[in-house]
Each structure stands twice: as structure tokens, then as C-alpha cells.
Design a protein around this motif. Sequence first.
Motif, PDB file in Angstrom:
ATOM      1  N   PHE A 182      89.655  24.228  59.461  1.00 24.97           N
ATOM      2  CA  PHE A 182      88.213  24.209  59.259  1.00 24.97           C
ATOM      3  C   PHE A 182      87.634  25.621  59.213  1.00 24.97           C
ATOM      4  N   LEU A 183      88.076  26.480  60.130  1.00 24.44           N
ATOM      5  CA  LEU A 183      87.508  27.823  60.211  1.00 24.44           C
ATOM      6  C   LEU A 183      87.915  28.690  59.030  1.00 24.44           C
ATOM      7  N   SER A 184      89.144  28.563  58.562  1.00 28.59           N
ATOM      8  CA  SER A 184      89.633  29.447  57.506  1.00 28.59           C
ATOM      9  C   SER A 184      89.341  28.937  56.101  1.00 28.59           C
ATOM     10  N   GLU A 185      89.182  27.618  55.957  1.00 25.22           N
ATOM     11  CA  GLU A 185      89.008  27.065  54.619  1.00 25.22           C
ATOM     12  C   GLU A 185      87.605  26.535  54.341  1.00 25.22           C
ATOM     13  N   PHE A 186      86.934  26.018  55.355  1.00 24.20           N
ATOM     14  CA  PHE A 186      85.639  25.383  55.124  1.00 24.20           C
ATOM     15  C   PHE A 186      84.478  26.138  55.767  1.00 24.20           C
ATOM     16  N   ALA A 187      84.764  27.033  56.686  1.00 21.86           N
ATOM     17  CA  ALA A 187      83.677  27.776  57.345  1.00 21.86           C
ATOM     18  C   ALA A 187      83.990  29.266  57.405  1.00 21.86           C
ATOM     19  N   ARG A 188      84.750  29.754  56.458  1.00 19.53           N
ATOM     20  CA  ARG A 188      85.142  31.162  56.484  1.00 19.53           C
ATOM     21  C   ARG A 188      83.927  32.064  56.304  1.00 19.53           C
ATOM     22  N   ASP A 189      83.928  33.143  57.101  1.00 22.11           N
ATOM     23  CA  ASP A 189      82.875  34.163  57.035  1.00 22.11           C
ATOM     24  C   ASP A 189      81.492  33.602  57.382  1.00 22.11           C
ATOM     25  N   THR A 190      81.441  32.577  58.191  1.00 21.88           N
ATOM     26  CA  THR A 190      80.163  32.046  58.661  1.00 21.88           C
ATOM     27  C   THR A 190      79.966  32.430  60.118  1.00 21.88           C
ATOM     28  N   LYS A 191      78.744  32.249  60.600  1.00 26.53           N
ATOM     29  CA  LYS A 191      78.464  32.562  62.002  1.00 26.53           C
ATOM     30  C   LYS A 191      79.276  31.666  62.939  1.00 26.53           C
ATOM     31  N   LEU A 192      79.475  30.418  62.523  1.00 20.63           N
ATOM     32  CA  LEU A 192      80.260  29.500  63.344  1.00 20.63           C
ATOM     33  C   LEU A 192      81.692  29.994  63.486  1.00 20.63           C
ATOM     34  N   ALA A 193      82.285  30.425  62.372  1.00 18.85           N
ATOM     35  CA  ALA A 193      83.660  30.920  62.414  1.00 18.85           C
ATOM     36  C   ALA A 193      83.765  32.171  63.276  1.00 18.85           C
ATOM     37  N   ASN A 194      82.800  33.063  63.152  1.00 14.72           N
ATOM     38  CA  ASN A 194      82.818  34.279  63.973  1.00 14.72           C
ATOM     39  C   ASN A 194      82.666  33.957  65.459  1.00 14.72           C
ATOM     40  N   ALA A 195      81.797  32.983  65.773  1.00 14.95           N
ATOM     41  CA  ALA A 195      81.593  32.607  67.174  1.00 14.95           C
ATOM     42  C   ALA A 195      82.857  31.969  67.754  1.00 14.95           C
ATOM     43  N   VAL A 196      83.478  31.062  66.990  1.00 12.73           N
ATOM     44  CA  VAL A 196      84.697  30.408  67.470  1.00 12.73           C
ATOM     45  C   VAL A 196      85.820  31.431  67.636  1.00 12.73           C
ATOM     46  N   ASP A 197      85.917  32.370  66.705  1.00 11.99           N
ATOM     47  CA  ASP A 197      86.940  33.412  66.813  1.00 11.99           C
ATOM     48  C   ASP A 197      86.732  34.258  68.062  1.00 11.99           C
ATOM     49  N   PHE A 198      85.478  34.573  68.358  1.00 19.38           N
ATOM     50  CA  PHE A 198      85.171  35.361  69.552  1.00 19.38           C
ATOM     51  C   PHE A 198      85.560  34.609  70.822  1.00 19.38           C
TER      52      PHE A 198
END
Length: 275
Positions: free
Chosen positions: A88-104
Amino acid sequence: MSPRTLFSSVMTGVSIVFTLMALIPLFAILIYVFIQGASRLSLDLFTQLPPPPLVKGGGFGNAIVGTLLMVGIASALSIPFGVAAAIFLSEFARDTKLANAVDFFTNVLSGVPSIVIGVFAYAIVVLKTGTFSAFAGGVALSVLMLPTIVRTAAEALEAVPRDYRQASVGLGATQFQTVVRIVLPAAIPAIVTGVMLAIARAAGETAPLIFTALFNQYWARGVWEPTASLAVLVFNFAIVPYKNQQELAWAGSLVLVAMVLLTSILARWVTKKRK
């Protein structure tokens, strides 16, 4: 010889020296554990129960079964969620605030001490069920495994060339079909490697299992009772004054190291085979 070539040769030599120095502690640990634990290796070690103090023989078959049981529970809980989150993070939400927050928060979780995760699992599982159990230990280990799986799986998916995705879309595939049939199969070797590393880490954890699975001198009869594990057995027997149990602790350390080494070799073999 030009100054640039001389500098390159010197830096190469320095790199080799420091690499060898970094390997010295690793080989020292492996050799010492092998010397201390190899003398107790036998079939009884894997099929018998831990002996009482001052009684020769025995083994830790129950601890091996308990370790495999809890790592299996942790894998069943963490691998599907971890890989799904990475997709989801790499394919459907890449470079979004959600992806950055989850990565953090994934990075934060990977740095949380394992004993804190053990206390967390104790509060949400042991206190709720009223008993130490293999399931509680599996929950604690799954939390430890999750950051490694999410990070490695996301990096593996992002490493797949964009040309694959563009070619798939150009042939009329949807984004979901592209991910499932093109991107995910191409990233499987790296994902498997990350999963193996997470399993190897979970198999050697001690603190979370002390708070959740505790220990048991007998064979595990289910997932809702205290369960032995190799890591806790090594901890318990290494601090007692009885020589027979100390020998079992060294043998358990050797088996744990062998399990981690075998897991790493298997991960490399799967990666090579896939390529």
C-alpha cells in the motif's frame, strides 16, 4: 605510480584491515560458543526435557518446539500485515503524507527496546487472558518483526524498475493486476530476505518472552500456557551454579547461532534461486 593510484591502493588496504578487524569479534564469538557447546551435542539434546540440577544428561527439545511455535505465530501475524502495508505504501500511497508518517513511525518502532515491547504484550495479552502463553510471546515477537518486514518489503517494491509498471499498464492491466502479477513477483527475493532477517531476530529475543511466554520445564500442550524457548533457557541456565545446566546453556547458544546462520543461508539461497 601516480599519487591518485597510490592513494587508492592505501585506502583499499585500510578498508581491508578494518573489515578484518570488524570480523574478529564475530568469529571469536562463533568459535568460543562452538567450543563450549559442541561437547553436549547429541540426539538426546533435541528430544529430551531439561534435567534437574546435578542430574547429567537431558536436553531442551521442549525449548526448540516452543521457539518454533512462537516464531511461527509471530510470522503468521506479521508477514501478511507487513507485506500488505508495504504494498500500500509503495504502490498506492507513495510520496504522500500518510506514507511519510508510516515510514517515520516504522523507524521509531524498530528502535524501541524489545523489553518495552514485552511489557506492551504483557499488558494487552497476558493480563487480559490471565496467563503467560505462547500466543502472547508470538504477539510480542510479531511486533518486533513488523518494522523489518515493512521496511525491506517497501524498499524491494520501490526497487522494481518503473518500466515494468509502464509496460504492464500499456498492455491494459490495472494497477492492482500490475502490482500482483508484475511488481510483487519481481520483488519477492528481497522480501523473502527481509522476512528471514526478521525471523532470525525474533528467534533470538529473550526479554519479550520473559514477560509473555515465561518458561516451562515440560512439552508445550497448546498456545495458551507458559512455553519454553531457547533464548529464555539460555538466560535461565547461564546464571545458575549447576554445571550440567550451564552446559545446556552453551549448547542452546550454539543451536541458536546455528538457527540464525541457517536462516541467513536459506535467505541467500532463495534469493539466488529466484534470480
